[in-house]
Design an enzyme around this catalytic site. Structure first.
Site, PDB file in Angstrom:
ATOM      1  N   ASP A  11      -3.717  -2.888  -4.098  1.00  0.00           N
ATOM      2  CA  ASP A  11      -3.029  -4.045  -4.635  1.00  0.00           C
ATOM      3  C   ASP A  11      -1.823  -4.338  -3.730  1.00  0.00           C
ATOM      4  OD1 ASP A  11      -2.425  -6.063  -6.484  1.00  0.00           O
ATOM      5  OD2 ASP A  11      -1.070  -4.759  -7.583  1.00  0.00           O
ATOM      6  N   ASP A  13       1.373  -6.886  -4.798  1.00  0.00           N
ATOM      7  CA  ASP A  13       2.590  -6.988  -5.607  1.00  0.00           C
ATOM      8  C   ASP A  13       2.805  -5.705  -6.392  1.00  0.00           C
ATOM      9  OD1 ASP A  13       3.461  -9.788  -5.180  1.00  0.00           O
ATOM     10  OD2 ASP A  13       1.508 -10.253  -6.033  1.00  0.00           O
ATOM     11  N   ASP A 209      -0.630  -0.696  -9.285  1.00  0.00           N
ATOM     12  CA  ASP A 209       0.565  -0.449 -10.088  1.00  0.00           C
ATOM     13  C   ASP A 209       0.356  -0.815 -11.555  1.00  0.00           C
ATOM     14  OD1 ASP A 209       0.510  -3.278  -9.498  1.00  0.00           O
ATOM     15  OD2 ASP A 209       2.573  -3.376 -10.250  1.00  0.00           O
TER      16      ASP A 209
END
Length: 260
Positions: A11, A13, A209
């Site tokens: 990922d 962000d 995250d």
């Protein structure tokens, strides 16, 4: 657990950066990928930008050598889905950023303000009541509702900000129609990443995250998972989750240190 990893899906962000600020270890992370010739794909639910925009952003942060095949977004996955389901030239009303609009237009779809066959919704940093009103009326008139991703929030330098999922939920509530979701945790994005990597799930590591999208979606396909606590999740939310990653790291430096 990480010794058999031959490819990486990551990922962006909350893993590589927050807003325009690179997170600790980002440079070393890419240095490791290139030096060890590990195949990788950066997969993001953010539909506001095109792959080239992310390549340019990373170049501005000092990371060079990326190509479009290194990037999978919920926007590119949405375009692939629409191309498989609807004819070229289908009329689409978009609630979303310029990047998503450019992707849809370049794929041959007609972007319209009225009489749309489809409403496509992603994150929109210039959201207005009028946009939500138009989308609602079009869906109630029979337009198919497509959501790029279900993320209710995303990590910004100031904290968690509303994401595409929040906007989709608003339009779902107003229109009475659920959206067809394309991005993580749905299979489409992970399968697209595996195809680009030409990698098997058990030899691939997903770094994310967010438990509900990055981790849950990858685990459903048998992909190994690593959660970093630099974005959405905390030790408390991890403890309370029914879905558990294969490994957890405070951030990229700790993950890098764990790779053999």
């Amino acid at each position: 657990m990480l010794e058999h990893i031959k490819a990486v899906i990551s990922d962006m962000d909350g893993v590589l950066w927050r807003g325009s600020q690179a997170l600790p270890g980002m440079d070393q992370f890419f240095k490791l990928l290139f030096e060890r010739e590990l195949d990788f794909v950066l997969a993001t639910n953010n539909s506001s930008r095109r792959p080239q925009d992310y390549i340019s952003k990373l170049a501005g942060m000092g990371v060079n050598g990326l190509r479009p095949q290194h990037i999978v977004t919920s926007g590119t996955a949405t375009v692939s889905f629409l191309q498989s389901q609807f004819p070229t030239g289908a009329r689409i009303y978009v609630v979303g950023g310029a990047g998503l609009k450019r992707l849809l237009a370049s794929a041959g779809f007609e972007l319209v303000e009225s009489k749309a066959e489809l409403v496509v919704c992603g994150v929109d940093f210039d959201l207005t009541y009028d946009k939500v009103r138009k989308a609602t009326l079009l869906i109630r008139a029979g337009a198919r509702f497509i959501g790029t991703n279900p993320d209710s929030s995303f990590p910004s330098p100031e904290g968690l900000a509303p994401g595409a999922g929040s906007i989709i939920a608003l339009i779902e509530s107003a229109s009475g129609q659920p959206a067809t979701i394309i991005g993580k945790p749905e299979r489409g994005m992970f399968e697209a990443a595996l195809r680009q990597l030409d990698s098997r799930p058990q030899e691939t590591l997903m770094i994310g995250d967010r438990i509900g999208t990055d981790i849950a979606g990858a685990k459903a396909l048998g992909i190994k998972t690593a959660l970093v606590l630099t974005g959405v999740e905390t030790e408390e939310s991890l403890r309370l989750s029914d879905v558990q990653p294969d490994c957890v790291f405070a951030g990229l430096p700790e993950l890098i240190a764990a790779l053999p």
